[in-house]
Scaffold this motif. Structure first.
Motif, PDB file in Angstrom:
ATOM      1  N   GLU A 265       8.164  50.311  30.377  1.00 17.72           N
ATOM      2  CA  GLU A 265       8.909  51.556  30.249  1.00 17.72           C
ATOM      3  C   GLU A 265       9.852  51.530  29.045  1.00 17.72           C
ATOM      4  O   GLU A 265      10.515  50.523  28.783  1.00 17.72           O
ATOM      5  N   PRO A 266       9.953  52.649  28.328  1.00 11.74           N
ATOM      6  CA  PRO A 266      10.978  52.761  27.285  1.00 11.74           C
ATOM      7  C   PRO A 266      12.338  52.995  27.937  1.00 11.74           C
ATOM      8  O   PRO A 266      12.413  53.302  29.134  1.00 11.74           O
TER       9      PRO A 266
ATOM     10  N   ARG B 279       7.481  43.168  26.171  1.00 14.69           N
ATOM     11  CA  ARG B 279       7.863  44.559  26.434  1.00 14.69           C
ATOM     12  C   ARG B 279       6.897  45.486  25.718  1.00 14.69           C
ATOM     13  O   ARG B 279       6.466  45.216  24.594  1.00 14.69           O
ATOM     14  N   SER B 280       6.584  46.576  26.397  1.00 14.49           N
ATOM     15  CA  SER B 280       5.730  47.599  25.807  1.00 14.49           C
ATOM     16  C   SER B 280       6.192  48.943  26.327  1.00 14.49           C
ATOM     17  O   SER B 280       6.636  49.056  27.479  1.00 14.49           O
ATOM     18  N   GLU B 281       6.118  49.944  25.506  1.00  9.59           N
ATOM     19  CA  GLU B 281       6.419  51.298  25.955  1.00  9.59           C
ATOM     20  C   GLU B 281       5.131  52.078  26.198  1.00  9.59           C
ATOM     21  O   GLU B 281       5.120  53.303  26.204  1.00  9.59           O
ATOM     22  N   ASP B 282       4.067  51.339  26.416  1.00 12.40           N
ATOM     23  CA  ASP B 282       2.748  51.928  26.632  1.00 12.40           C
ATOM     24  C   ASP B 282       2.110  51.237  27.833  1.00 12.40           C
ATOM     25  O   ASP B 282       2.010  50.015  27.861  1.00 12.40           O
TER      26      ASP B 282
END
Length: 306
Positions: free
Chosen positions: A198-199, A223-226
């Motif tokens: 999550e962003p 971490r990923s926002e996707d």
């Protein structure tokens, strides 16, 4: 400024060739028609009609005004028709803002239905500003935004329509010891390495709050926002992660999804519109289509992950 009604009276006289015929066509008396033309002649400062036998014909000024009146009358007729189409919801524009994971399950089927019911409505569809998802609705730049948040987080002038509650599932790499369980306590994941999906924003906040309620703070190794990338990291064995159900329609290989409880992280999804927005027409049709799509996307209508 010239009076359009008087111009139309003049045009009726010119096209019919007499005051009497124009009066019969317009439903006026001949004297009323003559008075309207006389007032118009006074306004323009020149004669517009001249007698020819028992009838009349336009002067050069009368011909000029008659030609322009025909154009004005056509424009008015087109404007009235366009306004009627707009009121009936046959035309218009809807500006919609959304976030990525609701696109396939909610936005796409809702817009498909809207296009069938209101094919003349133009759609302005853009991803939402995650820092302030309601600002465009507040400014009037967007008609509707799909947002995540608690119902009590209201903004003045904004009405929230609840669409669905989207539960988070835990994503585990294939072969992880916890995959044998269909439902996990969130505390079971306290010692795991975590993959962020999550962003910064309300979704990340509620995930961290759920972990805190279970007695731990997750340790992120990636971490990923996707969501697709996050599943790829999980499948590669980098760690575990929480991913909302709407985002896992296309599950990546090497990933097992399980339900989680104590607590069960859930994000509430709303459609945000301005207070006083029209209850009928395309906007109302869009809300109904989103609500129907949300019902089809609810957990009760989908198979449990395994």
């Amino acid at each position: 400024m010239l009076d359009v009604r008087r111009l139309q009276v003049l045009r009726a006289v010119v096209t019919s060739g007499s005051v009497t015929a124009a009066a019969a066509h317009l439903g006026y008396t001949p004297s009323a028609v003559s008075q309207q033309v006389a007032v118009l002649e006074k306004e323009v400062g020149t004669a517009l009609l001249e007698r020819v036998g028992r009838g009349v014909r336009p002067t050069e000024a009368g011909q000029l005004l008659t030609r322009h009146t025909a154009i004005i009358s056509q424009d008015i007729a087109e404007a009235e028709a366009a306004l009627a189409d707009l009121r009936a919801g046959r035309t218009g524009r809807l500006a919609i803002r959304y976030f990525t994971s609701v696109g396939p399950a909610l936005v796409a089927p809702a817009l498909s239905r809207l296009r069938c019911e209101h094919p003349g409505v133009r759609i302005d569809l853009k991803l939402i500003d995650p820092e302030d998802p309601l600002q465009e609705v507040e400014r009037g730049d967007a008609d509707l935004a799909i947002v995540v948040g608690p119902r009590d987080n209201r903004r003045q002038g904004i009405r929230l329509v609840h669409l669905l509650d989207d539960e988070y599932l835990v994503a585990l790499p294939t072969g992880h010891p916890l995959t044998a369980q269909r439902v996990l306590d969130l505390a079971d994941l306290a010692g795991e390495s975590w993959v962020g999906s999550e962003p910064p924003g309300p979704c990340l906040d509620l995930m961290l709050q759920a972990c805190a309620a279970a007695g731990f703070n997750p340790t992120f190794v990636a971490r990923s926002e996707d969501y697709a990338t996050a599943q790829g990291f999980v499948g590669a064995g980098l760690g575990v992660g929480l991913i909302p159900r709407l985002a896992v329609a296309d599950r990546r290989s090497g990933v097992v999804l399980c339900r989680v409880r104590h607590p069960e992280p859930v994000r509430s999804i709303y459609a945000a519109v301005r207070e006083g927005a029209p209850e009928q027409g395309p906007l109302r049709a869009l809300l109904q289509a989103l609500e129907e799509a949300a019902r089809h996307s609810a957990p009760a209508n989908s198979s449990r992950p395994s």
